[in-house]
Scaffold this motif. Structure first.
Motif, mmCIF file in Angstrom:
data_model
loop_
_atom_site.group_PDB
_atom_site.id
_atom_site.type_symbol
_atom_site.label_atom_id
_atom_site.label_comp_id
_atom_site.label_asym_id
_atom_site.label_seq_id
_atom_site.Cartn_x
_atom_site.Cartn_y
_atom_site.Cartn_z
ATOM 1 N N ILE A 109 4.473 22.956 -14.429
ATOM 2 C CA ILE A 109 3.277 22.021 -13.798
ATOM 3 C C ILE A 109 3.727 20.584 -14.483
ATOM 4 O O ILE A 109 4.223 20.342 -15.281
ATOM 5 C CB ILE A 109 1.962 22.455 -13.662
ATOM 6 N N GLY A 110 2.849 19.453 -13.730
ATOM 7 C CA GLY A 110 3.056 18.289 -13.971
ATOM 8 C C GLY A 110 2.135 18.011 -14.952
ATOM 9 O O GLY A 110 0.959 18.595 -15.122
ATOM 10 N N LYS A 111 2.276 16.773 -15.824
ATOM 11 C CA LYS A 111 1.312 16.113 -16.676
ATOM 12 C C LYS A 111 0.747 14.804 -16.041
ATOM 13 O O LYS A 111 1.200 14.293 -15.150
ATOM 14 C CB LYS A 111 2.059 15.590 -17.971
ATOM 15 N N VAL A 160 0.816 -1.306 -0.008
ATOM 16 C CA VAL A 160 -0.003 -0.150 -0.050
ATOM 17 C C VAL A 160 0.909 1.191 -0.174
ATOM 18 O O VAL A 160 1.486 1.330 0.880
ATOM 19 C CB VAL A 160 -0.927 0.125 1.234
ATOM 20 N N ASN A 161 0.795 1.824 -1.046
ATOM 21 C CA ASN A 161 1.513 3.222 -1.267
ATOM 22 C C ASN A 161 0.691 4.405 -1.324
ATOM 23 O O ASN A 161 -0.496 4.224 -1.854
ATOM 24 C CB ASN A 161 2.507 3.139 -2.250
ATOM 25 N N ALA A 162 1.289 5.575 -1.553
ATOM 26 C CA ALA A 162 0.491 6.861 -2.040
ATOM 27 C C ALA A 162 1.430 7.773 -3.080
ATOM 28 O O ALA A 162 2.562 7.637 -2.736
ATOM 29 C CB ALA A 162 0.240 7.783 -0.733
ATOM 30 N N VAL A 163 0.473 8.172 -3.608
ATOM 31 C CA VAL A 163 1.371 8.926 -4.640
ATOM 32 C C VAL A 163 0.850 10.808 -4.417
ATOM 33 O O VAL A 163 -0.204 10.801 -4.123
ATOM 34 C CB VAL A 163 0.926 8.892 -6.156
ATOM 35 N N CYS A 164 1.877 11.499 -4.214
ATOM 36 C CA CYS A 164 1.781 12.725 -3.881
ATOM 37 C C CYS A 164 1.800 14.026 -4.970
ATOM 38 O O CYS A 164 3.100 14.129 -5.088
ATOM 39 C CB CYS A 164 2.492 13.042 -2.638
ATOM 40 N N PRO A 165 1.026 14.262 -5.847
ATOM 41 C CA PRO A 165 1.303 15.137 -6.947
ATOM 42 C C PRO A 165 1.246 16.673 -6.295
ATOM 43 O O PRO A 165 0.657 16.974 -5.413
ATOM 44 C CB PRO A 165 -0.012 14.881 -7.954
ATOM 45 N N ALA A 166 2.144 17.317 -7.243
ATOM 46 C CA ALA A 166 1.868 18.888 -6.826
ATOM 47 C C ALA A 166 1.013 19.266 -7.780
ATOM 48 O O ALA A 166 0.008 18.675 -8.170
ATOM 49 C CB ALA A 166 3.477 19.401 -7.168
ATOM 50 N N VAL A 167 1.048 20.404 -8.291
ATOM 51 C CA VAL A 167 0.175 21.161 -9.298
ATOM 52 C C VAL A 167 0.207 20.352 -10.631
ATOM 53 O O VAL A 167 1.363 20.352 -11.306
ATOM 54 C CB VAL A 167 0.352 22.372 -9.590
ATOM 55 N N VAL A 191 2.144 29.928 -10.527
ATOM 56 C CA VAL A 191 2.113 28.440 -10.115
ATOM 57 C C VAL A 191 3.241 27.457 -10.573
ATOM 58 O O VAL A 191 3.823 26.691 -9.950
ATOM 59 C CB VAL A 191 0.581 27.919 -10.153
ATOM 60 N N ALA A 192 3.336 27.788 -12.038
ATOM 61 C CA ALA A 192 4.555 26.992 -12.727
ATOM 62 C C ALA A 192 5.902 27.071 -12.138
ATOM 63 O O ALA A 192 6.543 26.420 -11.891
ATOM 64 C CB ALA A 192 4.518 27.122 -14.156
ATOM 65 N N GLY A 193 5.940 28.321 -11.670
ATOM 66 C CA GLY A 193 7.410 28.911 -10.961
ATOM 67 C C GLY A 193 7.601 28.365 -9.508
ATOM 68 O O GLY A 193 8.779 28.349 -9.089
ATOM 69 N N ARG A 219 -9.383 25.442 -15.710
ATOM 70 C CA ARG A 219 -10.438 26.389 -15.427
ATOM 71 C C ARG A 219 -10.049 27.485 -14.584
ATOM 72 O O ARG A 219 -10.547 28.583 -14.677
ATOM 73 C CB ARG A 219 -11.701 25.476 -14.970
ATOM 74 N N ALA A 220 -9.180 26.866 -13.601
ATOM 75 C CA ALA A 220 -8.764 27.954 -12.553
ATOM 76 C C ALA A 220 -7.855 28.946 -13.009
ATOM 77 O O ALA A 220 -7.741 30.216 -12.604
ATOM 78 C CB ALA A 220 -8.306 27.055 -11.368
ATOM 79 N N TYR A 221 -6.883 28.808 -14.120
ATOM 80 C CA TYR A 221 -5.491 29.561 -14.221
ATOM 81 C C TYR A 221 -5.478 30.043 -15.633
ATOM 82 O O TYR A 221 -4.828 30.860 -15.933
ATOM 83 C CB TYR A 221 -4.232 28.775 -13.903
ATOM 84 N N GLU A 222 -6.222 29.446 -16.532
ATOM 85 C CA GLU A 222 -6.078 29.974 -17.923
ATOM 86 C C GLU A 222 -6.720 31.383 -18.125
ATOM 87 O O GLU A 222 -6.125 32.096 -18.965
ATOM 88 C CB GLU A 222 -7.138 29.037 -18.876
ATOM 89 N N ALA A 223 -7.586 31.843 -17.271
ATOM 90 C CA ALA A 223 -8.258 33.104 -17.361
ATOM 91 C C ALA A 223 -7.253 34.236 -16.623
ATOM 92 O O ALA A 223 -7.516 35.198 -16.784
ATOM 93 C CB ALA A 223 -9.488 33.203 -16.703
ATOM 94 N N ASP A 224 -6.175 33.595 -16.115
ATOM 95 C CA ASP A 224 -5.206 34.464 -15.486
ATOM 96 C C ASP A 224 -3.821 33.995 -15.570
ATOM 97 O O ASP A 224 -3.097 33.257 -14.653
ATOM 98 C CB ASP A 224 -5.438 34.484 -13.722
ATOM 99 N N PRO A 225 -3.166 34.304 -16.881
ATOM 100 C CA PRO A 225 -2.037 33.854 -17.137
ATOM 101 C C PRO A 225 -0.747 34.073 -16.225
ATOM 102 O O PRO A 225 0.159 33.181 -15.977
ATOM 103 C CB PRO A 225 -1.905 34.549 -18.665
ATOM 104 N N LYS A 226 -1.092 35.473 -15.483
ATOM 105 C CA LYS A 226 0.144 35.658 -14.345
ATOM 106 C C LYS A 226 0.138 34.620 -13.194
ATOM 107 O O LYS A 226 1.251 34.234 -12.822
ATOM 108 C CB LYS A 226 -0.331 37.115 -13.966
#
Length: 253
Positions: free
Chosen positions: A218-220, A182-189, A209-211, A197-204
């Motif tokens: 960000i991850g895939k 039993v393991n867990a995976v811990c993604p970032a953004v 977030v990418a930085g 939806r949350a960020y395309e309207a606000d490129p800055k």
């Protein structure tokens, strides 16, 4: 690296989109029979259709993981359809917070804990007896880097993901000698529809977030799927009770 997945059966909750869909597709591409589950029927059936279009075998079962009777029915359907359950990716989760801890509501707390914590607990509760009866298996739970540290303005979500890691580690110790890992995976953004939806309207904001990730992006979803498949595979046979950060270096800062 051999995945050794031939003839095996995998379950993916939260499989209608994003990380869940990518992982279901990755399991199917390795030749597994896949059960896709979600409360989003159209999205879940869409994932199944993508798998079938690629020549794979998959079934959709609607399930609200916060409800015990529905989780029991899901596991019964997995066994009825394919006879066994080798790998479970307990990925269903929600995040609905938008403010600091003192601004949260009881309804938010109950909803987040109900899906993210109770849902993972219920899934493992009903998956483990199946795996015990057949002599082994592997479970991966979706936590988050928010489960490895703080998540300002997402305190309930962070608490839920810390709890997922606690459930993961405890189950790993309890069932380690029974050939169940039993393991867990811990993604970032990660680049999902929710993120867009949350960020395309606000490129800055998206650039900020990418930085946050030392790799500069960000991850895939496919990168999380690859980590899940590794944790399920025989190549990770000596890995259990681990919370694997797949985070572009974010937790190294």
């Amino acid at each position: 690296m051999s995945m050794s997945f031939s003839g095996k059966v995998a379950l993916v909750t939260g499989g209608a989109a994003g990380i869940g869909r990518a992982t279901a597709l990755a399991f199917a591409a390795e030749g597994l029979q896949v059960v896709v589950s979600d409360v989003d029927v159209a999205g879940g059936e869409g994932t199944v259709q993508l798998i079938r279009d690629a020549g794979g075998e998959a079934t959709f079962v609607r399930c609200d993981v916060s409800r015990d009777t529905e989780v029991q029915a899901l596991m019964a359907q997995v066994v009825a359809s394919y006879g066994r359950l080798d790998y479970a990716f307990n990925n269903a989760g929600i995040e609905i917070e938008k403010g600091k801890l003192a601004d949260g509501s009881e309804d938010e707390f109950d909803a987040i804990m109900g899906v993210n914590v109770k849902g993972v607990w219920l899934c493992m509760k009903h998956q483990l007896p199946i795996m015990l009866a057949q002599g082994g298996g592997a479970i991966v739970n979706t936590a988050s880097i928010a489960g490895l540290g703080a998540a300002p303005k997402m305190s309930i979500y962070a608490a839920s993901k810390h709890a997922v890691i606690g459930l993961t580690k405890s189950a790993a110790v309890e069932y380690g000698k029974k050939k169940i890992r039993v393991n867990a995976v811990c993604p970032a953004v990660i680049d999902t529809d929710m993120f867009r939806r949350a960020y395309e309207a606000d490129p800055k904001k998206a650039e900020f977030v990418a930085g946050m990730h030392p790799v500069g992006r960000i991850g895939k979803v496919e990168e999380i799927a690859a980590a899940v498949l590794y944790l399920c595979s025989d190549a990770a046979g000596f890995t259990t009770g681990h919370a694997l950060a797949v985070d572009g270096g974010a937790t190294a800062i």
